[in-house]
Write an enzyme that holds these catalytic residues in place. Structure first.
Site, mmCIF file in Angstrom:
data_model
loop_
_atom_site.group_PDB
_atom_site.id
_atom_site.type_symbol
_atom_site.label_atom_id
_atom_site.label_comp_id
_atom_site.label_asym_id
_atom_site.label_seq_id
_atom_site.Cartn_x
_atom_site.Cartn_y
_atom_site.Cartn_z
ATOM 1 N N TYR A 272 -7.472 93.503 42.868
ATOM 2 C CA TYR A 272 -8.644 92.680 42.526
ATOM 3 C C TYR A 272 -9.920 93.292 43.115
ATOM 4 O O TYR A 272 -11.013 93.062 42.631
ATOM 5 C CB TYR A 272 -8.439 91.237 43.000
ATOM 6 C CG TYR A 272 -9.324 90.247 42.293
ATOM 7 C CD1 TYR A 272 -9.355 90.176 40.901
ATOM 8 C CD2 TYR A 272 -10.131 89.367 43.008
ATOM 9 C CE1 TYR A 272 -10.161 89.262 40.253
ATOM 10 C CE2 TYR A 272 -10.936 88.446 42.362
ATOM 11 C CZ TYR A 272 -10.950 88.392 40.977
ATOM 12 O OH TYR A 272 -11.757 87.484 40.335
ATOM 13 N N LYS B 75 -16.288 86.988 44.321
ATOM 14 C CA LYS B 75 -15.900 85.618 43.987
ATOM 15 C C LYS B 75 -15.929 84.708 45.214
ATOM 16 O O LYS B 75 -16.192 83.508 45.100
ATOM 17 C CB LYS B 75 -14.505 85.611 43.348
ATOM 18 C CG LYS B 75 -14.446 86.245 41.972
ATOM 19 C CD LYS B 75 -15.199 85.454 40.932
ATOM 20 C CE LYS B 75 -14.931 85.973 39.531
ATOM 21 N NZ LYS B 75 -15.643 85.213 38.485
#
Length: 260
Positions: free
Chosen positions: A161, A168
């Protein structure tokens, strides 16, 4: 169990949905759900290349406003909100489903992420939510609900990720602070955290198919979620039934996030 037709409990509500790229987009699931429960839609698309995919969807949902929106172009931001103010004079719902990072920075690991790539990812994926929320808030004269899309990788390390994890995490924190600042105006703000979904944005992640398979195996419910699961949750949160909920990060992932 049969699927009942949702009641039109958002009749008259005005919803701005950003980030639809095609029929697989999370934003499209949100827009469809809002439409099914009676809301009127303003739908945006990124550019002319995207328009051909998004316009038929907007037409199906009887979108009253359909306009280009690249958040890096202030003129397009101005045009969208000028049109909303002229046609509607108000706004009740805002969905921010925008995320992007340069491919090399996204796939190269956080240690190798360039300063420029990190800044671009932060601007499009996080700060644009703040900028658009600033424009939405004055139009939410009777209160409203704002949503942004996050992922489990903001809270825990998810291999591959990479840079989007810190981005995020910043987005989730921004949602909480906006919930605090906008609370007195009766505007509720949530970060929505779906499980892995086969979207165009997710396809840029390395080994994404493996992430999907692992999520399905680990989920207590034993299956992946889909875009309508996300959409119906947002529709509920936009109704008076959820008027005392704000600042939450809500997981819609079949329970994956509770597993060790």
């Amino acid at each position: 169990m049969t699927n009942a037709t949702p009641r039109p409990i958002l009749t008259g509500a005005k919803a701005l949905v950003t980030g639809i790229a095609n029929e697989h987009s999370i934003a499209y699931g949100c827009a469809r759900a809002f439409h099914e429960v009676g809301a009127e839609l303003a739908v945006t698309y990124l550019n002319e290349k995207a328009r051909g995919f998004v316009e038929p969807l907007a037409q199906q949902m009887e979108s009253k406003i359909f306009m280009p929106l690249d958040v890096a172009k202030e003129s397009e931001v101005d045009a969208v909100f000028d049109r909303i103010e002229q046609e509607w004079g108000k706004l009740d719902i805002f969905v921010h489903s925008l995320a992007w990072a340069p491919k090399d920075d996204l796939q190269g690991g956080l240690l190798n992420c360039s300063a420029q790539g990190f800044a671009q990812a932060m601007d499009v994926s996080c700060h644009s939510f703040i900028r658009l929320a600033r424009r939405c808030a004055p139009l939410m004269k009777d209160g409203g609900a704002m949503f942004t899309m996050t992922y489990y990788g903001a809270d825990k390390v998810v291999p591959n990720y990479n840079v989007m994890g810190p981005i995020k995490a910043a987005l989730e924190a921004s949602a909480r602070y906006l919930a605090y600042e906008l609370g007195p105006k009766h505007i509720r703000v949530h970060a929505i955290s779906p499980g892995p979904l086969q979207t165009r944005a997710a396809s840029g992640l390395k080994d994404f198919d493996r992430m999907l398979n692992e999520a399905a195996q680990r989920a207590p419910l034993g299956e992946l979620v889909d875009i309508m699961d996300v959409g119906y949750t947002c529709a509920f949160l936009a109704t008076p039934f959820a008027k005392r909920m704000s600042g939450e990060t809500l997981y819609i992932d079949g329970g994956v996030h509770i597993m060790a």
